[in-house]
Design an enzyme around this catalytic site. Structure first.
Site, PDB file in Angstrom:
ATOM      1  N   PHE A  30       4.348   1.841   3.894  1.00 20.60           N
ATOM      2  CA  PHE A  30       5.618   1.790   4.623  1.00 20.60           C
ATOM      3  C   PHE A  30       6.761   1.185   3.816  1.00 20.60           C
ATOM      4  O   PHE A  30       7.925   1.395   4.144  1.00 20.60           O
ATOM      5  CB  PHE A  30       5.456   0.986   5.930  1.00 20.60           C
ATOM      6  CG  PHE A  30       5.506  -0.517   5.754  1.00 20.60           C
ATOM      7  CD1 PHE A  30       6.728  -1.167   5.641  1.00 20.60           C
ATOM      8  CD2 PHE A  30       4.346  -1.267   5.656  1.00 20.60           C
ATOM      9  CE1 PHE A  30       6.787  -2.549   5.455  1.00 20.60           C
ATOM     10  CE2 PHE A  30       4.398  -2.640   5.473  1.00 20.60           C
ATOM     11  CZ  PHE A  30       5.625  -3.281   5.366  1.00 20.60           C
ATOM     12  N   LYS A  34       1.787  12.688   2.436  1.00 23.72           N
ATOM     13  CA  LYS A  34       1.492  12.103   3.760  1.00 23.72           C
ATOM     14  C   LYS A  34       2.198  10.742   3.769  1.00 23.72           C
ATOM     15  O   LYS A  34       1.696   9.761   3.246  1.00 23.72           O
ATOM     16  CB  LYS A  34      -0.023  11.940   3.919  1.00 23.72           C
ATOM     17  CG  LYS A  34      -0.537  11.884   5.342  1.00 23.72           C
ATOM     18  CD  LYS A  34      -0.005  10.754   6.185  1.00 23.72           C
ATOM     19  CE  LYS A  34      -0.643   9.413   5.919  1.00 23.72           C
ATOM     20  NZ  LYS A  34       0.019   8.306   6.683  1.00 23.72           N
ATOM     21  N   GLU A  68       3.140   6.530   8.627  1.00 25.06           N
ATOM     22  CA  GLU A  68       3.565   6.932   9.979  1.00 25.06           C
ATOM     23  C   GLU A  68       4.609   5.972  10.544  1.00 25.06           C
ATOM     24  O   GLU A  68       5.245   6.257  11.543  1.00 25.06           O
ATOM     25  CB  GLU A  68       2.344   7.046  10.913  1.00 25.06           C
ATOM     26  CG  GLU A  68       1.528   5.783  11.110  1.00 25.06           C
ATOM     27  CD  GLU A  68       0.452   5.568  10.037  1.00 25.06           C
ATOM     28  OE1 GLU A  68       0.740   5.809   8.842  1.00 25.06           O
ATOM     29  OE2 GLU A  68      -0.660   5.136  10.397  1.00 25.06           O
ATOM     30  N   ARG A  69       4.781   4.792   9.890  1.00 24.48           N
ATOM     31  CA  ARG A  69       5.794   3.862  10.390  1.00 24.48           C
ATOM     32  C   ARG A  69       7.183   4.197   9.870  1.00 24.48           C
ATOM     33  O   ARG A  69       8.184   3.798  10.440  1.00 24.48           O
ATOM     34  CB  ARG A  69       5.414   2.430   9.998  1.00 24.48           C
ATOM     35  CG  ARG A  69       4.296   1.914  10.899  1.00 24.48           C
ATOM     36  CD  ARG A  69       3.900   0.517  10.551  1.00 24.48           C
ATOM     37  NE  ARG A  69       2.772   0.509   9.634  1.00 24.48           N
ATOM     38  CZ  ARG A  69       2.338  -0.567   9.010  1.00 24.48           C
ATOM     39  NH1 ARG A  69       2.938  -1.707   9.182  1.00 24.48           N
ATOM     40  NH2 ARG A  69       1.295  -0.492   8.207  1.00 24.48           N
ATOM     41  N   SER A  92      -2.546  -1.171   1.292  1.00 23.41           N
ATOM     42  CA  SER A  92      -3.257  -2.451   1.260  1.00 23.41           C
ATOM     43  C   SER A  92      -4.611  -2.299   0.560  1.00 23.41           C
ATOM     44  O   SER A  92      -5.181  -1.199   0.502  1.00 23.41           O
ATOM     45  CB  SER A  92      -3.446  -2.949   2.689  1.00 23.41           C
ATOM     46  OG  SER A  92      -4.159  -1.975   3.423  1.00 23.41           O
ATOM     47  N   CYS A 104       5.344  -5.030  -3.083  1.00 21.39           N
ATOM     48  CA  CYS A 104       4.052  -5.365  -3.701  1.00 21.39           C
ATOM     49  C   CYS A 104       4.288  -6.219  -4.938  1.00 21.39           C
ATOM     50  O   CYS A 104       3.349  -6.774  -5.486  1.00 21.39           O
ATOM     51  CB  CYS A 104       3.281  -4.110  -4.037  1.00 21.39           C
ATOM     52  SG  CYS A 104       4.119  -3.123  -5.256  1.00 21.39           S
ATOM     53  N   GLU A 162      -2.725 -12.169   1.120  1.00 21.72           N
ATOM     54  CA  GLU A 162      -1.430 -11.481   0.990  1.00 21.72           C
ATOM     55  C   GLU A 162      -0.691 -11.622   2.319  1.00 21.72           C
ATOM     56  O   GLU A 162      -1.170 -11.143   3.354  1.00 21.72           O
ATOM     57  CB  GLU A 162      -1.631 -10.004   0.656  1.00 21.72           C
ATOM     58  CG  GLU A 162      -0.298  -9.280   0.522  1.00 21.72           C
ATOM     59  CD  GLU A 162      -0.406  -7.802   0.193  1.00 21.72           C
ATOM     60  OE1 GLU A 162      -1.289  -7.121   0.739  1.00 21.72           O
ATOM     61  OE2 GLU A 162       0.421  -7.322  -0.608  1.00 21.72           O
TER      62      GLU A 162
HETATM   63  P1  NAD Z   1      -1.663   0.429   4.678  1.00 18.18           P
HETATM   64  O1  NAD Z   1      -2.849   0.288   3.788  1.00 18.18           O
HETATM   65  O2  NAD Z   1      -1.759  -0.080   6.064  1.00 18.18           O
HETATM   66  O3  NAD Z   1      -1.245   1.989   4.813  1.00 18.18           O
HETATM   67  C1  NAD Z   1      -1.047   2.806   3.704  1.00 18.18           C
HETATM   68  C2  NAD Z   1      -1.381   4.243   4.069  1.00 18.18           C
HETATM   69  O4  NAD Z   1      -2.750   4.319   4.438  1.00 18.18           O
HETATM   70  C3  NAD Z   1      -0.571   4.800   5.231  1.00 18.18           C
HETATM   71  O5  NAD Z   1      -0.134   6.107   4.892  1.00 18.18           O
HETATM   72  C4  NAD Z   1      -1.547   4.824   6.383  1.00 18.18           C
HETATM   73  O6  NAD Z   1      -1.344   5.924   7.235  1.00 18.18           O
HETATM   74  C5  NAD Z   1      -2.899   4.942   5.710  1.00 18.18           C
HETATM   75  N1  NAD Z   1      -3.954   4.232   6.426  1.00 18.18           N
HETATM   76  C6  NAD Z   1      -3.842   3.032   7.048  1.00 18.18           C
HETATM   77  N2  NAD Z   1      -5.025   2.682   7.601  1.00 18.18           N
HETATM   78  C7  NAD Z   1      -5.894   3.671   7.324  1.00 18.18           C
HETATM   79  C8  NAD Z   1      -7.269   3.871   7.604  1.00 18.18           C
HETATM   80  N3  NAD Z   1      -7.999   2.992   8.298  1.00 18.18           N
HETATM   81  N4  NAD Z   1      -7.842   5.005   7.149  1.00 18.18           N
HETATM   82  C9  NAD Z   1      -7.147   5.903   6.455  1.00 18.18           C
HETATM   83  N5  NAD Z   1      -5.838   5.762   6.151  1.00 18.18           N
HETATM   84  C10 NAD Z   1      -5.216   4.660   6.575  1.00 18.18           C
HETATM   85  O7  NAD Z   1      -0.432  -0.243   3.895  1.00 18.18           O
HETATM   86  P2  NAD Z   1       1.043  -0.546   4.429  1.00 18.18           P
HETATM   87  O8  NAD Z   1       0.988  -1.651   5.429  1.00 18.18           O
HETATM   88  O9  NAD Z   1       1.717   0.714   4.804  1.00 18.18           O
HETATM   89  O10 NAD Z   1       1.734  -1.068   3.080  1.00 18.18           O
HETATM   90  C11 NAD Z   1       1.712  -2.412   2.674  1.00 18.18           C
HETATM   91  C12 NAD Z   1       0.646  -2.639   1.641  1.00 18.18           C
HETATM   92  O11 NAD Z   1       0.846  -1.796   0.530  1.00 18.18           O
HETATM   93  C13 NAD Z   1       0.669  -4.066   1.079  1.00 18.18           C
HETATM   94  O12 NAD Z   1      -0.650  -4.519   0.967  1.00 18.18           O
HETATM   95  C14 NAD Z   1       1.303  -3.892  -0.293  1.00 18.18           C
HETATM   96  O13 NAD Z   1       0.953  -4.870  -1.249  1.00 18.18           O
HETATM   97  C15 NAD Z   1       0.779  -2.552  -0.681  1.00 18.18           C
HETATM   98  N6  NAD Z   1       1.598  -1.922  -1.699  1.00 18.18           N
HETATM   99  C16 NAD Z   1       1.102  -1.872  -2.973  1.00 18.18           C
HETATM  100  C17 NAD Z   1       1.855  -1.310  -3.981  1.00 18.18           C
HETATM  101  C18 NAD Z   1       1.334  -1.267  -5.393  1.00 18.18           C
HETATM  102  O14 NAD Z   1       1.930  -0.606  -6.218  1.00 18.18           O
HETATM  103  N7  NAD Z   1       0.231  -1.929  -5.700  1.00 18.18           N
HETATM  104  C19 NAD Z   1       3.121  -0.789  -3.696  1.00 18.18           C
HETATM  105  C20 NAD Z   1       3.594  -0.844  -2.381  1.00 18.18           C
HETATM  106  C21 NAD Z   1       2.817  -1.414  -1.386  1.00 18.18           C
END
Ligand code: NAD
Length: 495
Positions: A154, A178, A181-182, A231, A286, A387
């Site tokens: 997101f 994809k 969704e937020r 995450s 991140c 985190e």
């Molecule tokens: P998230 O892991 O909740 O979601 C990321 C994606 O995964 C979304 O598209 C979501 O639809 C999907 N998803 C979520 N739960 C799922 C599940 N159980 N099964 C399958 N797909 C699922 O992450 P977020 O809250 O959107 O983003 C924040 C996180 O992203 C933080 O931990 C941040 O550190 C990390 N991040 C990392 C980087 C990097 O380059 N390392 C960059 C940006 C964000």
């Protein structure tokens, strides 16, 4: 799951906007106002199947389209993104909560990735060597893989898909995005620009959704490569399931980024830069600084200065001028962050600046947490390891740079580590020894430019090739080696 009268966002499959047949949808909420601004479908697996099939058919022609022609679409996309720059940036503010300047910085980086991917005719070249044995030559060619997909988080709705998508299609692959969704609105607008490019149908596809759509991507036989950013627990899940299905996969995960402040640092600059890193984007980068480790005499000066910077930061709606920090993404995120601040206090840290339950005039319903500073955080405490993904900076103290580096290296994550100093020798020691993939020296957000890989380590990354630049070109191509010999008889033939 809620019902609203807002229209549900369509998907973009095979060059057409199409309404999802999803039976479930989610409201997209402006985090500053807490008002719904759209409704996003949680698309079923059949819609991933439609996108994957369209992309697989499009691949047959697209891979034969010369790279010099493929990049013409990207040149056009860059122009359209530049023209719509303000609107796209405002959309990011509305759905994600950043300030307008932060959103513009994000869009600029997205466009830079399009620009760099236009260099594919050079970047995608292979290698060769004549006479690997007498009269025998060997070539290494790069060929596209087929259909690839990105699953995005997101916090950078405009930028993160661009770490992958432009390189993927410039290399001759076809693609599925994809979005989170937020925050689906920015990609929706970008796909309206993509729709104007005249790309062959199926080259770029957009499928909105959550877990069901993600699992369908992970399992679909046509999809050869998956990029994930999000995450760490979900990154690990995506990495294992996609790899078990034989796919090429790269997963960028969470972070807990330390910054080290030496006594010889320029304290005014260090404070300004680390405050921007910890509190910019409400700490939802991140690459946000999450731990500040002072060394020796830096302790008191830095503590006073960063507390002052945290208390005076202007918090509000990112579209209003002068605002320096917006809300966090959801009400759930806000309460999670506030609970973690309490956990820190329960574990013995002092809440030096407390940003919980702020009143932001005019935005009383918004998901705001003000900048927060936890002092005397113990390295073994939960708060030092978790985190937070909010505007919370934990302060720790050590006496030597060696202790500071050991502290950095004891963390489970390895996304970024930064050092503030005026000593070249200390900088070199840190750069050499710190176990993180993105290093900042007097930099607070060490975000690699589009022509360098975004290089997380440890639990911040699963895979080997990262997003952006040459890593993306390698990720989106497979190498083919040709060993070639022609008979002597052919050489001497008379025409
Ligand atoms: P998230 O892991 O909740 O979601 C990321 C994606 O995964 C979304 O598209 C979501 O639809 C999907 N998803 C979520 N739960 C799922 C599940 N159980 N099964 C399958 N797909 C699922 O992450 P977020 O809250 O959107 O983003 C924040 C996180 O992203 C933080 O931990 C941040 O550190 C990390 N991040 C990392 C980087 C990097 O380059 N390392 C960059 C940006 C964000």
């Amino acid at each position: 799951m809620t019902q609203t009268t807002l229209p549900t966002l369509p998907n973009y499959i095979n060059g057409q906007w199409c309404d999802s047949k999803a039976t479930e949808s989610l409201e997209v909420i402006n985090p500053a106002t807490a008002q719904p601004i759209a409704q996003v479908p949680l698309s079923p697996a059949e819609e991933v199947e439609q996108a994957a099939s369209a992309a697989a058919i499009a691949f047959q022609t697209w891979r034969r389209t010369p790279p010099t022609q493929r990049i013409q679409y990207l040149f056009r996309l860059k122009v359209l993104m530049d023209e719509q720059f303000e609107d796209l940036s405002r959309t990011i503010v509305q759905e994600c909560g950043k300030t307008l300047d932060e959103a513009k910085g994000e869009m600029r980086r997205a466009i830079e990735n399009v620009e760099i991917a236009c260099g594919i005719p050079m970047m995608m070249q292979g290698t060769n060597l004549e006479d690997i044995a007498s009269g025998i030559d060997e070539f290494m060619i790069r060929q596209p893989l087929g259909v690839a997909a990105v699953i995005a988080p997101f916090n950078f709705p405009g930028m993160i898909p661009f770490w992958f998508m432009p390189y993927a299609i410039a290399c001759g692959n076809t693609y599925i995005v994809k979005p989170s969704e937020r925050v689906p609105l920015t990609m929706q607008k970008i796909f309206h620009l993509i729709d104007q490019l005249g790309l062959p149908p199926g080259v770029l596809n957009l499928v909105n959704g959550g877990k069901v759509a993600v699992d369908a991507i992970l399992d679909h036989p046509h999809i050869r490569a998956i990029s994930f950013v999000g995450s760490t627990p979900i990154a690990r899940y995506i990495y294992s399931r996609a790899a078990a299905n034989g796919k090429r996969v790269q997963c960028q995960g969470g972070a807990k980024n330390p910054v080290i402040v030496l006594p010889d640092a320029d304290m005014e600059m260090t404070t300004r830069i680390t405050a921007d890193s910890a509190f910019g984007c409400a700490g939802q980068r991140c690459l946000a600084a999450s731990l500040a480790v002072t060394v020796g005499e830096a302790r008191q000066t830095y503590t006073d200065a960063i507390a002052q910077a945290a208390s005076t930061r202007i918090v509000g709606y990112g579209l209003e001028s002068g605002v320096q920090m917006g809300p966090v993404i959801t009400a759930q995120s806000r309460s999670r962050i506030e609970q973690l601040i309490q956990l820190g206090a329960d574990e013995g840290a002092e809440v030096l600046v407390d940003g919980r339950s702020p009143q932001i005039s005019g935005y009383e319903q918004g998901h705001f947490v003000r900048p927060t500073i936890l002092k005397n955080v113990h390295p073994q405490s939960e708060i030092a390891k978790t985190e937070i993904f909010g505007p919370v900076l934990s302060l720790m103290h050590v006496e030597t740079i060696e202790e500071a580096i050991a502290l950095v290296n004891s963390g489970q994550y390895g996304n970024m580590a930064c050092l503030f100093t005026s000593s070249g020798a200390a900088a070199r020691q840190f750069r050499y020894e710190a176990e993180a993939g993105n290093i900042g020296i007097n930099i607070g957000v060490a975000a690699p430019m589009a022509f360098f890989p975004f290089s997380g380590w440890k639990e911040s990354f699963f895979g080997d090739l990262h997003g952006q630049g040459n890593h993306a070109v390698e990720f989106f191509t497979q190498t083919k080696v040709v060993v070639e010999r022609w008979s002597q008889k052919d050489w001497s033939r008379k025409f």
